[in-house]
Every structure is written in C-alpha cells, then in structure tokens.
Motif scaffolding. Structure first.
Motif, PDB file in Angstrom:
ATOM      1  N   MET A 129       0.953  -1.139   0.019  1.00 50.24           N
ATOM      2  CA  MET A 129       0.152   0.086   0.063  1.00 50.24           C
ATOM      3  C   MET A 129       0.805   1.253  -0.062  1.00 50.24           C
ATOM      4  N   PRO A 184      -2.829   6.500   3.429  1.00 46.77           N
ATOM      5  CA  PRO A 184      -3.217   5.678   2.029  1.00 46.77           C
ATOM      6  C   PRO A 184      -3.029   6.955   1.004  1.00 46.77           C
ATOM      7  N   HIS A 229      -5.461   3.136  -3.054  1.00 46.50           N
ATOM      8  CA  HIS A 229      -5.953   2.527  -1.662  1.00 46.50           C
ATOM      9  C   HIS A 229      -6.406   3.334  -0.825  1.00 46.50           C
TER      10      HIS A 229
END
Length: 64
Positions: free
Chosen positions: A1, A9, A13
């Motif tokens: 991620m 994020p 993501h």
C-alpha cells in the motif's frame, strides 16, 4: 500500500479512490490531445472530465 509522508493511504488505496493505478496509467497512455481527448476518456472511464484532465496533467495521482 502506498502512503504519503504522514502515513495516510494514497492512490488506489485511498478510501475515496474511484480508479485503479492500472486505469490511471492506461488513461495517460491513451490520451492524445484532439484525437483521443479528455471527453472520450471521461466517458470510457465513467468519471468527470476534470478528473481526467487532472490525471493526464499529473495534477493528481502523481505517483501512479
């Protein structure tokens, strides 16, 4: 991620992301001004024209 400098994020993501990284890369590859322009890509990827513009001009999704 993928995460930014604060640990949040980013990219596909992110909780509000509508496009995958693959779609963003394909959109940039397909973009040809006045031939395969912003409006055509917006219809194809079902997102606003302004989103396509920002992605193709690297204003958003700069990492992916």
């Amino acid at each position: 991620m993928t995460r930014n400098h604060t640990g949040h994020p980013t990219g596909q993501h992110h909780h509000r992301a509508k496009l995958t990284t693959e779609q963003v890369q394909a959109m940039r590859a397909e973009y040809i001004p006045y031939v395969n322009g912003l409006t055509k890509l917006a219809r194809k990827y079902q997102c606003p024209r302004s989103t396509v513009r920002d992605i193709c001009n690297y204003m958003t999704r700069t990492a992916g």
